[in-house]
Design an enzyme around this catalytic site. Structure first.
Site, PDB file in Angstrom:
ATOM      1  N   HIS A 169       4.574   3.094  12.802  1.00  0.00           N
ATOM      2  CA  HIS A 169       3.811   4.200  13.059  1.00  0.00           C
ATOM      3  C   HIS A 169       4.368   5.147  13.716  1.00  0.00           C
ATOM      4  O   HIS A 169       3.610   6.164  14.050  1.00  0.00           O
ATOM      5  CB  HIS A 169       2.421   3.613  13.433  1.00  0.00           C
ATOM      6  CG  HIS A 169       1.461   2.995  12.402  1.00  0.00           C
ATOM      7  ND1 HIS A 169       0.143   2.888  12.528  1.00  0.00           N
ATOM      8  CD2 HIS A 169       1.695   2.384  11.181  1.00  0.00           C
ATOM      9  CE1 HIS A 169      -0.326   2.147  11.733  1.00  0.00           C
ATOM     10  NE2 HIS A 169       0.818   1.819  10.769  1.00  0.00           N
TER      11      HIS A 169
ATOM     12  N   HIS B  68       0.774  -1.159   0.051  1.00  0.00           N
ATOM     13  CA  HIS B  68      -0.026  -0.052   0.011  1.00  0.00           C
ATOM     14  C   HIS B  68       0.862   1.247   0.059  1.00  0.00           C
ATOM     15  O   HIS B  68       2.029   1.421   0.664  1.00  0.00           O
ATOM     16  CB  HIS B  68      -1.004   0.003   1.234  1.00  0.00           C
ATOM     17  CG  HIS B  68      -0.484  -0.012   2.679  1.00  0.00           C
ATOM     18  ND1 HIS B  68      -0.280   1.085   3.256  1.00  0.00           N
ATOM     19  CD2 HIS B  68      -0.195  -1.031   3.368  1.00  0.00           C
ATOM     20  CE1 HIS B  68       0.234   0.775   4.338  1.00  0.00           C
ATOM     21  NE2 HIS B  68       0.389  -0.375   4.391  1.00  0.00           N
TER      22      HIS B  68
ATOM     23  N   GLU C  56      -5.367   1.124   2.700  1.00  0.00           N
ATOM     24  CA  GLU C  56      -4.982   0.166   3.776  1.00  0.00           C
ATOM     25  C   GLU C  56      -4.888   0.456   5.274  1.00  0.00           C
ATOM     26  O   GLU C  56      -5.508  -0.142   6.207  1.00  0.00           O
ATOM     27  CB  GLU C  56      -3.430  -0.695   3.651  1.00  0.00           C
ATOM     28  CG  GLU C  56      -3.097  -1.693   4.245  1.00  0.00           C
ATOM     29  CD  GLU C  56      -2.929  -1.526   5.754  1.00  0.00           C
ATOM     30  OE1 GLU C  56      -2.781  -2.646   6.434  1.00  0.00           O
ATOM     31  OE2 GLU C  56      -2.380  -0.551   6.028  1.00  0.00           O
ATOM     32  N   GLU C  57      -4.420   1.951   5.495  1.00  0.00           N
ATOM     33  CA  GLU C  57      -4.502   2.285   6.894  1.00  0.00           C
ATOM     34  C   GLU C  57      -5.701   2.354   7.557  1.00  0.00           C
ATOM     35  O   GLU C  57      -5.953   2.632   8.417  1.00  0.00           O
ATOM     36  CB  GLU C  57      -3.540   3.503   6.954  1.00  0.00           C
ATOM     37  CG  GLU C  57      -2.085   3.295   6.651  1.00  0.00           C
ATOM     38  CD  GLU C  57      -1.264   2.551   7.642  1.00  0.00           C
ATOM     39  OE1 GLU C  57      -2.063   2.031   8.741  1.00  0.00           O
ATOM     40  OE2 GLU C  57      -0.377   2.295   7.682  1.00  0.00           O
TER      41      GLU C  57
HETATM   42 ZN   LIG Z   1       1.136  -1.191   6.494  1.00  0.00          ZN
END
Ligand SMILES: [Zn+2]
Length: 351
Positions: free
Chosen positions: A323, A71, A222-223
């Site tokens: 993240h 992604h 995706e997130e």
């Molecule tokens: Zn990811």
């Protein structure tokens, strides 16, 4: 021909990718970059309505397809309110605590196509003014963006063209060290996007005829949970998500091997595909780790949850401090790239 995989080339493309702002919902530029890259290789691509990109490489067997995804969308934020003091209240896009972005430089992308820089700060940052800053909650109410312009009130800020709904991207601060580390935000999942592009480039350069028609989806949601759950052809049998391996206490995943996920929050990944990947790794001297990601879902889980009858798997480079201020090593990138390169040249496991 230069040796493959080439760590320098892979790191170089990842560096280019992380510098393109692409919070979920604002991914056009990143997708265009991938599209242009593939066009130059002569690979056929198609955009889906969600704004993702699918590259298809025809294989010997066109009845049973393979599907890989990575992604391009990243964490980010959106302007929630223009505050009375002219600063911005924000809402987060994707999952992360506010302290992961406190102090970070950012860019506000305005709807008139202009952009302006800023810094993400606690409202009560100045130590000479606020007494208990360290113990205050890092929250939507306390975090704000200081815009790099002379603004004294909401009208001044609005006059710049900033409005509710403008996207905000974070400075990636990418740095590549002499000893093989790449430090940057958004290695999740641009490291894997870079790896897939390198693999496609290599099979084109070597003129390799793949055993199965293989789709590469560069997903862009995706997130927020639904990136790779569409555009899966009815012929697709195997679906492999290439996304970051999770590092932390109790984890085997590291920055030097490819992580093969056996289970995450969505449940176990396909046992047969996992064993197939392990077999390939052993055959080609690829260092790997089998691991469970406790708080994780992938585009492969999203695809299964959308009702697709597929064999699903998840692999990826190990990303430290995911993240937040992420880091990986070129060893992890290279082992991941090698595993994908060999995997797509094998027969689908149910044949
Ligand atoms: Zn990811």
């Amino acid at each position: 021909m230069e040796s493959y995989p080439n760590a320098q080339a892979t790191k170089a493309i990842i560096e280019q990718l992380v510098k393109i702002p692409s919070p979920t919902g604002y991914t056009t530029e990143a997708i265009s970059f991938v599209e242009n890259y593939l066009r130059q290789l002569g690979v056929e691509t198609k955009r889906n309505r969600k704004g993702g990109l699918i590259a298809t490489v025809k294989g010997e067997n066109d009845n049973k397809h393979r599907f890989l995804t990575a992604h391009v969308d990243t964490l980010g934020a959106m302007v929630k309110e223009v505050k009375d003091n002219g600063r911005l209240k924000i809402q987060r896009i994707g999952g992360f605590p506010f302290n992961y972005i406190e102090g970070e430089y950012c860019t506000i992308h305005m709807s008139n196509n202009n952009s302006i820089s800023g810094t993400i700060l606690m409202h009560q940052t100045a130590v000479h003014v606020y007494h208990k800053s360290s113990s205050l909650e890092r929250s939507e109410d306390n975090i704000e963006i200081r815009i790099d312009a002379e603004v004294h009130n909401a009208n001044d800020t609005r006059a710049l063209g900033i409005e509710v709904g403008d996207f905000i991207s974070f400075e990636p601060r990418v740095e590549i060290t002499d000893n093989g580390f790449i430090k940057s935000r958004h290695l999740d999942d641009k490291a894997s996007v870079g790896i897939l592009l390198q693999v496609i480039k290599q099979i084109e350069a070597e003129n390799i005829k793949l055993p199965h028609t293989t789709h590469f989806l560069f997903s862009n949601n995706e997130e927020i949970g639904y990136g790779g759950n569409s555009n899966i052809t009815p012929e697709t049998v195997e679906y492999l998500a290439v996304d970051m391996g999770a590092i932390g206490d109790g984890q085997l995943t590291d920055e030097y091997t490819v992580s093969i996920c056996v289970k995450d929050s969505s449940g176990p990944y396909h046992y047969g595909l996992r064993n197939h990947l392990v077999k390939i790794a052993k055959q080609h001297d690829i260092s790997y780790k089998l691991d469970i990601y406790p708080y994780y879902q992938s585009d492969a889980s999203a695809a299964i949850q959308s009702g697709n009858d597929i064999i699903h798997g998840l692999i990826g480079p190990g990303i430290d401090a995911s993240h937040a201020f992420e880091r990986t090593h070129e060893s992890s990138l290279i082992h991941t790239e090698k595993l994908i390169y060999h995997y797509i040249q094998t027969k689908i496991i149910d044949i």
